[in-house]
Design a protein around this motif. Structure first.
Motif, PDB file in Angstrom:
ATOM      1  N   TYR A  94       6.357   6.784  -0.354  1.00 49.18           N
ATOM      2  CA  TYR A  94       7.312   5.692  -1.036  1.00 49.18           C
ATOM      3  C   TYR A  94       7.823   4.420   0.225  1.00 49.18           C
ATOM      4  N   TYR A  95       7.477   3.336  -0.369  1.00 51.85           N
ATOM      5  CA  TYR A  95       7.957   1.722  -0.124  1.00 51.85           C
ATOM      6  C   TYR A  95       8.777   1.285  -0.985  1.00 51.85           C
ATOM      7  N   CYS A  96      10.167   0.769   0.185  1.00 47.59           N
ATOM      8  CA  CYS A  96      10.558  -0.044  -0.663  1.00 47.59           C
ATOM      9  C   CYS A  96      10.041  -1.613   0.020  1.00 47.59           C
ATOM     10  N   ALA A  97      10.486  -3.056  -0.573  1.00 47.03           N
ATOM     11  CA  ALA A  97       9.708  -4.281  -0.734  1.00 47.03           C
ATOM     12  C   ALA A  97      10.168  -5.433  -1.376  1.00 47.03           C
ATOM     13  N   ALA A  98      10.601  -6.208  -0.130  1.00 45.28           N
ATOM     14  CA  ALA A  98      11.272  -7.671  -0.950  1.00 45.28           C
ATOM     15  C   ALA A  98      10.397  -9.190  -1.455  1.00 45.28           C
ATOM     16  N   SER A  99      10.781  -9.382  -2.472  1.00 46.90           N
ATOM     17  CA  SER A  99       9.849 -10.027  -2.972  1.00 46.90           C
ATOM     18  C   SER A  99      11.115 -11.675  -3.081  1.00 46.90           C
ATOM     19  N   TRP A 100      10.140 -13.245  -4.051  1.00 48.74           N
ATOM     20  CA  TRP A 100      11.457 -13.887  -4.208  1.00 48.74           C
ATOM     21  C   TRP A 100      10.543 -13.765  -5.557  1.00 48.74           C
ATOM     22  N   GLU A 101       9.994 -13.234  -5.985  1.00 45.95           N
ATOM     23  CA  GLU A 101       9.022 -13.600  -7.934  1.00 45.95           C
ATOM     24  C   GLU A 101      10.112 -11.375  -8.202  1.00 45.95           C
ATOM     25  N   VAL A 102       9.429 -11.526  -9.244  1.00 46.58           N
ATOM     26  CA  VAL A 102       9.490 -10.107 -10.117  1.00 46.58           C
ATOM     27  C   VAL A 102       7.659  -9.723 -10.362  1.00 46.58           C
ATOM     28  N   ARG A 103       7.226  -8.824  -8.830  1.00 42.57           N
ATOM     29  CA  ARG A 103       5.618  -8.721  -9.625  1.00 42.57           C
ATOM     30  C   ARG A 103       4.588  -7.415  -8.842  1.00 42.57           C
ATOM     31  N   THR A 104       4.712  -7.153  -9.687  1.00 43.28           N
ATOM     32  CA  THR A 104       4.096  -6.053  -9.175  1.00 43.28           C
ATOM     33  C   THR A 104       2.652  -6.169  -8.142  1.00 43.28           C
ATOM     34  N   THR A 105       2.056  -6.321  -7.883  1.00 45.69           N
ATOM     35  CA  THR A 105       1.854  -7.079  -6.839  1.00 45.69           C
ATOM     36  C   THR A 105       1.679  -6.749  -5.409  1.00 45.69           C
ATOM     37  N   GLU A 106       1.505  -6.023  -4.211  1.00 48.88           N
ATOM     38  CA  GLU A 106       2.055  -6.221  -3.091  1.00 48.88           C
ATOM     39  C   GLU A 106       1.997  -7.592  -2.469  1.00 48.88           C
ATOM     40  N   GLY A 107       0.728  -7.917  -2.391  1.00 49.05           N
ATOM     41  CA  GLY A 107       1.264 -10.085  -2.144  1.00 49.05           C
ATOM     42  C   GLY A 107       1.647 -10.519  -2.034  1.00 49.05           C
ATOM     43  N   SER A 108       2.983 -10.372  -3.401  1.00 50.19           N
ATOM     44  CA  SER A 108       3.325 -10.843  -3.738  1.00 50.19           C
ATOM     45  C   SER A 108       4.705 -10.463  -2.757  1.00 50.19           C
ATOM     46  N   TYR A 109       4.930  -9.730  -1.928  1.00 47.78           N
ATOM     47  CA  TYR A 109       6.385  -8.885  -1.002  1.00 47.78           C
ATOM     48  C   TYR A 109       5.797  -9.272   0.375  1.00 47.78           C
ATOM     49  N   ALA A 110       6.764  -9.870   0.519  1.00 52.65           N
ATOM     50  CA  ALA A 110       6.695 -10.513   2.084  1.00 52.65           C
ATOM     51  C   ALA A 110       7.790  -9.750   3.068  1.00 52.65           C
ATOM     52  N   TYR A 111       8.174  -8.369   2.852  1.00 50.65           N
ATOM     53  CA  TYR A 111       8.793  -7.625   3.584  1.00 50.65           C
ATOM     54  C   TYR A 111       9.038  -6.343   3.338  1.00 50.65           C
ATOM     55  N   TRP A 112       8.707  -5.271   3.956  1.00 54.62           N
ATOM     56  CA  TRP A 112       7.861  -4.298   3.781  1.00 54.62           C
ATOM     57  C   TRP A 112       9.394  -3.305   4.667  1.00 54.62           C
ATOM     58  N   GLY A 113      10.038  -1.948   4.032  1.00 57.27           N
ATOM     59  CA  GLY A 113       9.950  -0.478   5.440  1.00 57.27           C
ATOM     60  C   GLY A 113       9.115   0.263   5.604  1.00 57.27           C
ATOM     61  N   ARG A 114       9.079   1.218   6.611  1.00 57.58           N
ATOM     62  CA  ARG A 114       8.868   1.560   6.825  1.00 57.58           C
ATOM     63  C   ARG A 114       7.450   3.571   6.169  1.00 57.58           C
ATOM     64  N   GLY A 115       8.634   3.352   5.054  1.00 55.96           N
ATOM     65  CA  GLY A 115       8.641   4.263   4.239  1.00 55.96           C
ATOM     66  C   GLY A 115       8.979   5.735   4.110  1.00 55.96           C
ATOM     67  N   THR A 116       8.892   6.758   3.534  1.00 54.84           N
ATOM     68  CA  THR A 116       9.254   8.239   3.262  1.00 54.84           C
ATOM     69  C   THR A 116       8.554   8.731   2.733  1.00 54.84           C
ATOM     70  N   GLN A 117       8.403   9.638   3.445  1.00 54.92           N
ATOM     71  CA  GLN A 117       6.806  10.810   2.841  1.00 54.92           C
ATOM     72  C   GLN A 117       7.892  11.895   1.244  1.00 54.92           C
ATOM     73  N   VAL A 118       7.152  11.766   0.054  1.00 51.12           N
ATOM     74  CA  VAL A 118       7.992  12.319  -0.492  1.00 51.12           C
ATOM     75  C   VAL A 118       6.102  13.650  -0.874  1.00 51.12           C
ATOM     76  N   THR A 119       7.189  14.725  -0.985  1.00 49.23           N
ATOM     77  CA  THR A 119       5.530  16.017  -1.660  1.00 49.23           C
ATOM     78  C   THR A 119       6.361  16.537  -2.128  1.00 49.23           C
ATOM     79  N   VAL A 120       5.756  16.944  -3.421  1.00 47.75           N
ATOM     80  CA  VAL A 120       6.042  17.813  -4.878  1.00 47.75           C
ATOM     81  C   VAL A 120       4.741  18.959  -4.546  1.00 47.75           C
ATOM     82  N   SER A 121       5.964  20.035  -5.180  1.00 43.24           N
ATOM     83  CA  SER A 121       4.954  21.284  -4.949  1.00 43.24           C
ATOM     84  C   SER A 121       4.396  22.170  -5.830  1.00 43.24           C
ATOM     85  N   SER A 122       3.739  22.435  -6.735  1.00 44.25           N
ATOM     86  CA  SER A 122       3.417  22.728  -7.875  1.00 44.25           C
ATOM     87  C   SER A 122       3.429  24.318  -8.043  1.00 44.25           C
TER      88      SER A 122
END
Length: 122
Positions: A94-122
């Protein structure tokens, strides 16, 4: 410019909950729309949800509606992703990202974190 660091990931059983945090640095954090994305193994990164700069508006992808909630605290420069009723298919980085606009597309986000792993076991 904004630097982002995610935390809070881990291993959880199906039906459980996790809260991810995203810590931001930079003077203009409160001006940014903040999004959450995720990437499962072997899949493209996908949009999860977004929160406006004020926190008054949120939008989620259909698969997480009613289960995930995004919030933010501009005074602390933090964004959160509360995930409830987790399913194995929520397993991803899971990644958080920052954008100047409310968008759903990756390309609209200028800044990104490195991510954190989420694992859900069944």
């Amino acid at each position: 410019q904004v630097q982002l660091v995610e935390s809070g990931g881990g291993l959880v059983q199906a039906g459980g909950s996790l809260r991810l945090s995203c810590a931001a640095s930079g003077r203009t954090f409160s001006s940014y729309t903040m999004g959450w994305f995720r990437q499962a193994p072997g899949k493209e990164r996908e949009f999860v949800g977004v929160i406006s700069w004020s926190g008054s508006n949120t939008y989620y992808t259909d698969s997480v509606k009613g289960r995930f909630t995004i919030s933010r605290d501009n005074t602390k420069k933090m964004v959160y992703l509360q995930m409830n009723s987790l399913k194995p298919e929520d397993t991803a980085v899971y990644y958080c990202a920052a954008s100047w606009e409310v968008r759903t597309t990756e390309g609209s986000y200028a800044y990104w974190g490195r991510g954190t792993q989420v694992t859900v076991s069944s």
